[in-house]
Structures are given as C-alpha cells and as structure tokens.
Design an enzyme around this catalytic site. Structure first.
Site, mmCIF file in Angstrom:
data_model
loop_
_atom_site.group_PDB
_atom_site.id
_atom_site.type_symbol
_atom_site.label_atom_id
_atom_site.label_comp_id
_atom_site.label_asym_id
_atom_site.label_seq_id
_atom_site.Cartn_x
_atom_site.Cartn_y
_atom_site.Cartn_z
ATOM 1 N N MET A 1 -8.355 -3.696 -4.537
ATOM 2 C CA MET A 1 -7.039 -4.326 -4.556
ATOM 3 C C MET A 1 -6.097 -3.520 -5.424
ATOM 4 O O MET A 1 -6.430 -3.112 -6.530
ATOM 5 C CB MET A 1 -7.156 -5.758 -5.090
ATOM 6 C CG MET A 1 -5.859 -6.526 -5.054
ATOM 7 S SD MET A 1 -5.268 -6.738 -3.363
ATOM 8 C CE MET A 1 -3.522 -6.925 -3.664
ATOM 9 N N ASN B 1 -3.618 -3.659 -7.499
ATOM 10 C CA ASN B 1 -2.830 -4.132 -8.631
ATOM 11 C C ASN B 1 -2.268 -2.937 -9.412
ATOM 12 O O ASN B 1 -3.030 -2.099 -9.883
ATOM 13 C CB ASN B 1 -3.711 -4.963 -9.572
ATOM 14 C CG ASN B 1 -4.589 -5.927 -8.822
ATOM 15 O OD1 ASN B 1 -4.125 -6.715 -8.018
ATOM 16 N ND2 ASN B 1 -5.889 -5.848 -9.078
ATOM 17 N N HIS C 1 -6.609 5.156 -0.898
ATOM 18 C CA HIS C 1 -5.934 4.060 -0.189
ATOM 19 C C HIS C 1 -5.181 3.194 -1.208
ATOM 20 O O HIS C 1 -3.993 2.889 -1.025
ATOM 21 C CB HIS C 1 -6.986 3.247 0.563
ATOM 22 C CG HIS C 1 -6.497 1.995 1.209
ATOM 23 N ND1 HIS C 1 -6.530 1.793 2.571
ATOM 24 C CD2 HIS C 1 -5.981 0.842 0.699
ATOM 25 C CE1 HIS C 1 -6.065 0.598 2.858
ATOM 26 N NE2 HIS C 1 -5.717 0.002 1.731
ATOM 27 N N GLU C 2 -5.877 2.793 -2.266
ATOM 28 C CA GLU C 2 -5.223 1.933 -3.261
ATOM 29 C C GLU C 2 -4.116 2.677 -3.988
ATOM 30 O O GLU C 2 -3.090 2.088 -4.338
ATOM 31 C CB GLU C 2 -6.263 1.413 -4.261
ATOM 32 C CG GLU C 2 -7.415 0.639 -3.650
ATOM 33 C CD GLU C 2 -6.979 -0.450 -2.690
ATOM 34 O OE1 GLU C 2 -5.976 -1.134 -2.986
ATOM 35 O OE2 GLU C 2 -7.633 -0.631 -1.651
ATOM 36 N N HIS D 1 -0.928 2.624 -2.164
ATOM 37 C CA HIS D 1 -0.257 1.325 -2.308
ATOM 38 C C HIS D 1 0.717 1.308 -3.482
ATOM 39 O O HIS D 1 1.628 0.469 -3.506
ATOM 40 C CB HIS D 1 -1.284 0.219 -2.530
ATOM 41 C CG HIS D 1 -1.838 -0.362 -1.282
ATOM 42 N ND1 HIS D 1 -1.056 -0.773 -0.237
ATOM 43 C CD2 HIS D 1 -3.128 -0.647 -0.924
ATOM 44 C CE1 HIS D 1 -1.827 -1.281 0.717
ATOM 45 N NE2 HIS D 1 -3.084 -1.199 0.332
#
Length: 866
Positions: free
Chosen positions: A275, A277, A307-308, A311
């Site tokens: 995730m 964050n 990938h993260e 983001h």
C-alpha cells in the site's frame, strides 16, 4: 453497520459543501500490550481534531467513524451527545459555521482482519506489532474523518506507544515524554495516512540527488520487519531497488519526490501486496523470503516496490476524485512498475512476466460477468473494494502499454510531467489526463478512450494467410473477433466491440532446429479484418505470431499451420518473450474450451522442462494444476495426475543441482504427489533418508513436502506438531493451520468449516490458511456436504463479517470441486431467490459461477477428445 457503505452521491454532496484545512490525530496505543479485560473488543483511544470550512453556513453533514464507542464530540466548542449523533459509522453534524472545529474522542477497536489498526501477536516471542491498512475506506476505524479521496488535507499525527516501542507515520517522527509526534504531511487523502508501531527491526539508509535547478534532494530511507524475520531480511536489496526506482522516476517525471522520508514496512497478516502510503509504504512480509526462492520472487518484490513508488506521483500527489477513476492510479502504477523495473534494475526481462502473468489475470477478469470498463461505475464503497481487480490493475496497465505504442514514449512521459505539475495535491478525472496527452502527442484520444477505457471485454486476433505456388505469402490479414463464449453471453450482456490495435506481427521459421524470427512489421489493426501489406511476398513461415513483442491487449489465436508448429516445436523458440506469448495463447485456448486440457498438459510435459524463464515456468505449473483439477474430464483426472507426477519427478531429477528450476520442479512435484512411490520419496526427503543432488530441503520446502502427505492421510496431527516445533513462528503457524484443515476426515472438515464460517476468532491470515487446507481437490467426497451449507451461510456471513473476511469466505469456500451441473443449478437457485442481496455479494457468486461454467465446458471439450 448503518451508513458504513458510503455512496458516490453522498460523497459528491459532501465534497461540494466542505473543504478541510487540517487534521490533528492523537492515538494512545498502550492498550495493545498486556492483558485484555472485558468481553468487548480490545480498544485504543483516538482523539481527532478536524478544522474545516462549509460553503453554506447552517448546513448539515456527517463525519465518518467506525468504532465501538465515542467518549465525546465537540463541534465549535459545543458538546454534542454521542448517543444522539453517533450511529456506529457516522457522526451527524448540524448547523455548521463557515469555519468549524470538530473534536472527536473515541474508543477504536484493534483489528484482526487487516482492516484499520491491525494487531498481531508474534507466536515466536509474544511481541505485539501494529500497522494500519485503510484502502479504500478504513481510516475511519482509527480516527474520525471525512472518508473520501477528494477531501484532501494535511495531517499531524501523534502516538503514545508502549515503552520500548518505535512508532512511524507519514511524516518524520520525534519522541518526547513517551509520545511520538510526527511532522505535518502535505495535503493527502484519508486512505493513504498510516501508522506503524511496535518493536520492529529497523534499518536505515539514504538517497541523495542533485536536481535540475542545482539544489540537492536528500531522502532518508528506512526498512523494517518483525524481529523474528530480521535474520532473513535482505534490506540491502530493498534499498538498491528503491534507489534505482527513485533515479528512474526523477529522470522521467521531472517532479521531485514530494513526501520527505521514504520508509518501507514489511508487516504480518497483510491483506494486500502493498500500500502506497506516502513516506511509509507497507508491504506483506511474504516478500521477506525465509528460505531459498527463485529469482522470479525477487523480481516480483522489485516490481511491487516500484509499483508503490510510482503511486507517490500517480495516486498520492495527484489522486482520483472518486473510485470510478481508480485506474488513474492503479493502472499507471502497474504499468510503471514494470516499465521502471525493466529500464532501471537487473530485472530486464520484466515484460515477459508482464505478458505471461499480469495479462493472464486481466484476460480472466475481462471475461467474467462482472467485467467492467477500465473507468468503472463505482456506486459505493463495496463496489470500490471489489474493483481492485484484474481490470483496474492488469488490463489497465496493458492498455497503457498500448497507449504508449500509440502516442509514443516521449509524448506519454511529457504528458505525465505536465499532469503532475498542473494537478499537484489535487484530484482529477479521466479528461484531465487525456487533455495533456492530446497536447503532447497531437492525437485525438476521444475515440481511443471510448473504445479502450469505457468499454469492456477482450478481443481475439487471428492471422489469415494465403500462399502462392512458390510458398510465398500472397496475403496476410488479421481477423479481429469480439464474441464471448456461449455460456457467458447471457450473463455478460452485449459482446465487447472491435478496437483499434497497434500490433507487431512476426514471422518465424526453423533454422538449425530453432524457431527464429526472420520478418516483422508493425501496423494498425482496426475492424473485423485488416490486410497487412508489409509482409506480402515473404517466404512461408512455420509460425505467425500476431501481437509479437506484446504491444496490445488481446487474445492471440493461431492459423492451423502455426498451431501444428507449436505442437512440435514450442520449446525451440530463441526469443523467451515470443515463447511466453505462445504459452499464454495456448492457455487461453484451453480456458476457452478450444484446446483439450490433456493437450495443454501434454505440451507442458514435453516442453516446460526447456523453459528458461523461471517466472514463466512457475506460471505453467500453476496453469497445469488448474487444467488438471478443473478443466480435465473427471474420468481422465487420475491418469492425468499420474502423468504429471511422473513428469515432474523426471524434470526434478534432471534439473541442474541447486538451481531455481530444480526448486520449482520440487514444489510442483510435491503439489501433485499422488501414489505410493511419490509419498515414500517425500517422506524420505523429510527424514533425510532420501536426497536429490543439490536440493536443499529448507523449512519452507519441508512444509511443501509435508502438506500432501497430510492431505493424503500419510502424516497425522503429531507430524504436524513436530514440524511446528521446528518452525514455531508466525509462518509456521499458518502452515500448521493449513495442514490441520487438510486432513482427510469428516470431523476435521466440520471443525475447519465452523472455525471460519461460524466463528470470528481467526485472523484474516488464519482464515485464508484454513480455507486453503479445507478445499483439497482429492477430497471432493468429504467436501460434498458443504455445498448446500455454503449457500445457506453466505448472506449471513456477508452481513455480519467485515468485507475482507466476507470476500475470503465467499470466494474461498465456493463448492467449485463438486458436480458442475448440480452446483450451477444450486448457484442459479440462490441468485434467483436472493435478487435483493448486496450487489457486491452477488458479484462474487456470479464470478464463482462463471469460473465453474467455464470449467464445465472445458471438461466437455476434454472428454470429447478422448
């Protein structure tokens, strides 16, 4: 819970009324340790102060909070009665001023489902570890807020933690008088705030870069895991990938990383891969490898790290307005994860994995009755939860790869740079991105967007070729079809439409026993039939590969001559990507009941041993298990199992000693072990009385070998207990629970069912492990009584359990191993009689039904070939 399922319309009304200036969140987590008193859930104190403005003074709205109790609510200095304004999920706010201050003092519950503030007790040493996971809407389980992505705000967190603990959040933290205070964040959405706390093992590093203006960007790096995993934690490799990724994104995005530090936490019992964050990315600790594993696993971890990281720009800096544009972050991160990995790290063959694994996920999702456009219609939060799927991730990423081919790499990256600068710390919709890409590429993307982003379904591309008397191509055309299989049409509605494709077409011939490409052309394919002028006059190929180099998103089909070549020479490709594309196409033929399952299995037995790419090999192993368990005719299944077992053992013994291929074949052999000789070998390998040269039977492999012995009744509870004594860790506990539930006993199955369906005592990880042991393909008769129980239970489960646990149960326990005709009939009866059931629940059941209907057609195809 009343009001827990926020709708898009409610969110839009609230966004038009409110703007949020900031949050202050104080959490007291000292209750995480020590004995727990009382019958209710273990809770912690959460005090939230929200400063916000209302466009219309005097208006009413609500704040979100899912908590067992609220101690006090104050709005603009006036105390409100918690019993009157809090219904368990929402706090009613009336008579708003132009500028408002809301203070909520609540008792929030620790989670055992991976939603909200998850609490984990390590069985190895008794230590307690906490972390948060919020997407799409679980921050309201930790603090009061306005839980929707377009009400961004800066946050100040403080955490009172047990003595000896460290706490982390999105900003840099300092400890004073037992309280961790964190720097204010940039404006971000609720679902990407985060807290991690506990006695974690923490490793530090740093990243520095000189920016275009001559200034220096310094980013503190950190990586953490449970103390029990510290000896396995290869933080140096995590930092290496992190630094390579930061270099790549700074080189290409021209927007400095905006969130200060960059911590990465590997946490237990995680529901997701990771995730994003900002400043505190969380990952499943499964990415810390306890034993020998393959390079494919390290590649997978690198891909997720990148990938993260993508983001941080696509999702965190610029965020979708509502969840129907979820693809604006997930599709881009999925694409950029592979793009950056191939260009910046040692994993230069990442597009092979993308073609073989990620697209396989997309093709499956896009043929389900629940398929949806990449830009989906998300009515509420339950819809949003289920839309973290193969369409939003893998199909979206595949379509972006097609878009890059369509507009050009430079135009695509320049569009991204303009997008970040124009929308930093804001929220966007589809049109905001398309407008900048039209500017940079000069292409009108209206039609492209309509057919690729706003329609569903996958097209097939088939070569159609004629030759002259000398064996040269007179005409090569690509035929595009958009029909769905008959068993899906009624459920899925209208068939997908034809799309424009930018494709490469390769011609292959045999040279010295190898399949090599000798001609290639790129062209635009549109409509039902497109003539490819660039290959006219070429010599007759042994194989025509449509979508060579994997530029577009489609199912590849073959002309008869090419299919014959594959049956004889699939292992002879010199290009691993071409070979991977052909394997994927053959698997799609099998899933579509156009190739018998036993034919696919035969190809695997003959050619998988020559597969050089370990990720492709492991994917083949997974597909082959599915082919045997679900797609093979029942009367052939036992024979097919023996053939696979013998073939796996043959490849295991012939693989290079100590290689990752040997390890992959060892796992595959164990998973398919089915006769006395297989079991004796596994027993010998566990006892040390048998050995295979170069094969290190470490702890993870020991569990792989024990599992089939347990499920076939060759090892009992005492053997499982002995293995747990060797591996008394959190990972060992999950293996133990899975093995216990796999024992071939009516009493065991009843106990496993009750522990998952009738009780909420198990954590999310142990629910998943129990499901995995309960459902065993060799125990169909033992599982038969649970088909009816499943349909009796699922609506109650959905209504009373968290959505995460509900998904695990509804998906994991569907009776897919029972007689297809009877199970399909029972499913249809449930769907008919539960037309008013929650849409998300009906979607899960419809998806399971579709998988079973596909399996039935595949079984019919396989039986017909006999």
């Amino acid at each position: 819970m009343p009001g827990e399922n926020l709708s898009r319309d409610e969110a839009q009304i609230r966004a038009e009324l409110l703007s949020v200036d900031g949050y202050e969140v104080a959490l007291d987590l000292r209750s995480a340790v020590g004995d727990h008193e009382g019958d209710g859930p273990r809770t912690f104190r959460s005090v939230t102060t929200i400063r916000f403005r209302a466009l219309t003074p005097g208006a009413s709205t609500f704040a979100d909070l899912v908590a067992p109790a609220v101690n006090a609510v104050t709005l603009n200095g006036t105390a409100l009665d918690p019993a009157a304004v809090f219904d368990g999920a929402r706090i009613a706010l009336e008579g708003l001023a132009a500028e408002n201050v809301l203070v909520v003092d609540a008792q929030c519950a620790y989670s055992r489902t991976g939603e909200g503030m998850h609490r984990f007790v390590d069985p190895e040493d008794g230590e307690v570890y906490l972390y948060t996971q919020y997407e799409p809407a679980d921050s309201r389980r930790v603090y009061a807020n306005f839980e929707q992505p377009d009400l961004k705000a800066p946050y100040r967190f403080s955490v009172r933690a047990p003595e000896g603990w460290t706490a982390w959040s999105n900003g840099v933290g300092t400890l004073e008088d037992g309280t961790w205070t964190f720097a204010e964040t940039k404006p971000i959405s609720t679902y990407i705030t985060a807290v991690v706390a506990g006695p974690y093992h923490y490793v530090e590093d740093s990243y520095s870069r000189t920016l275009a203006d001559g200034s220096t960007l310094d980013i503190p790096l950190g990586a953490m895991c449970r103390k029990g995993l510290a000896k396995h934690f290869d933080a140096d490799d995590v930092f290496l990938i992190t630094k390579q990724g930061l270099d790549f994104f700074h080189d290409n995005f021209d927007y400095p990383y905006p969130f200060g530090k960059y911590d990465q936490a590997f946490v237990p019992e995680y529901n997701l891969g990771a995730m994003e964050n900002p400043g505190l990315v969380t990952f499943t600790e499964d990415f810390i490898f306890r034993g020998k594993t393959t390079s494919s696993s390290y590649e997978g971890r690198a891909n997720v790290i990148l990938h993260e990281m993508a983001h941080m720009w696509f999702g965190d800096l610029v965020t979708m307005q509502w969840w129907d544009d979820l693809w604006l972050k997930e599709s881009f991160a999925d694409f950029m994860g592979t793009f950056s990995m191939v260009e910046a790290t040692r994993f230069t063959d990442g597009w092979i994995t993308f073609a073989n694994r990620r697209k396989s996920l997309a093709y499956r999702a896009d043929q389900l009755p629940s398929t949806h456009p990449i830009t989906a219609d998300i009515r509420d939060l339950q819809d949003a939860k289920l839309n973290f799927d193969g369409i939003t991730y893998a199909k979206g990423a595949s379509v972006l790869k097609q878009l890059v081919a369509y507009v050009g790499r430079d135009a695509f990256l320049e569009g991204a740079r303009r997008y970040f600068k124009a929308n930093a710390y804001g929220n966007t919709r589809l049109g905001d991105l398309l407008s900048v890409l039209e500017e940079t590429s000069g292409r009108d993307l209206t039609q492209w967007s309509r057919v690729w982003l706003q329609t569903s379904g996958v097209n097939s591309l088939t070569p159609e070729v004629t030759y002259d008397a000398q064996g040269r191509i007179t005409e090569l055309a690509v035929v595009q079809q958009a029909t769905l299989p008959a068993h899906q049409r009624a459920a899925a509605g209208a068939a997908p439409e034809l799309r424009p494709h930018r494709v490469a077409i390769g011609l292959y011939r045999l040279e010295g026993g190898e399949l090599v490409r000798y001609a290639r052309t790129e062209t635009d394919v549109a409509g039902p039939r497109t003539v490819v002028d660039g290959l006219a006059g070429a010599e007759k190929p042994a194989l025509i590969l449509v979508n060579d180099d994997d530029l577009t998103y489609c199912k590849i089909r073959f002309d008869p001559g090419s299919l014959d070549t594959l049956r004889a020479h699939l292992g002879d490709f010199t290009d691993p990507l071409a070979r991977a594309l052909c394997w994927s196409a053959l698997w799609n033929l099998t899933r579509d009941a156009l190739m018998p399952a036993r034919d696919f299995i035969d190809l695997v037995l003959r050619f998988a041993g020559r597969e050089s790419d370990i990720g492709v090999l492991q994917m083949l192993h997974a597909w082959t298990q599915t082919a045997l368990v679900h797609y093979a005719a029942p009367q052939w299944r036992e024979e097919g199992g023996r053939l696979l077992s013998a073939g796996a053992l043959r490849e295991l013994r012939s693989a290079e000693p100590g290689s990752e291929h040997q390890l992959a074949w060892a796992r595959f052999f164990a998973a398919g072990a089915c006769d006395e000789a297989d079991f004796q070998l596994l027993e010998g390998l566990l006892a040390g009385t048998a050995r295979i040269d170069g094969l290190d039977v470490d702890q993870e492999l020991r569990w792989s070998f024990l599992s089939p012995l347990v499920s076939h009744g060759r090892a009992d509870e005492s053997a499982i207990a002995a293995e747990l004594a060797r591996d008394d860790t959190a990972s060992g506990k999950r293996h133990q629970v899975r093995c216990l539930a796999s024992r071939p006993s009516e009493a065991v199955k009843a106990q496993a069912w009750a522990s998952v369906v009738e009780s909420d005592a198990l954590s999310n990880a142990l629910v998943e492990a129990t499901n995995g042991g309960f459902v065993r393909s060799g125990q169909r008769e033992l599982l038969a009584p649970y088909a009816a129980k499943y349909f009796d239970a699922i609506e109650r489960v959905w209504a009373t359990r968290s959505i995460q646990i509900g998904v695990l149960i509804v998906r994991g326990l569907y009776p897919a191993l029972q007689d297809p005709a009877a199970t399909l009939a029972a499913t249809d009866e449930w769907l008919t009689s539960h037309a008013d059931a929650a849409p998300a629940l009906r979607r899960l059941v419809l998806e399971a039904r579709d998988d079973l209907a596909r399996a039935r057609h595949a079984q019919d195809c396989d039986a017909a070939c006999a």
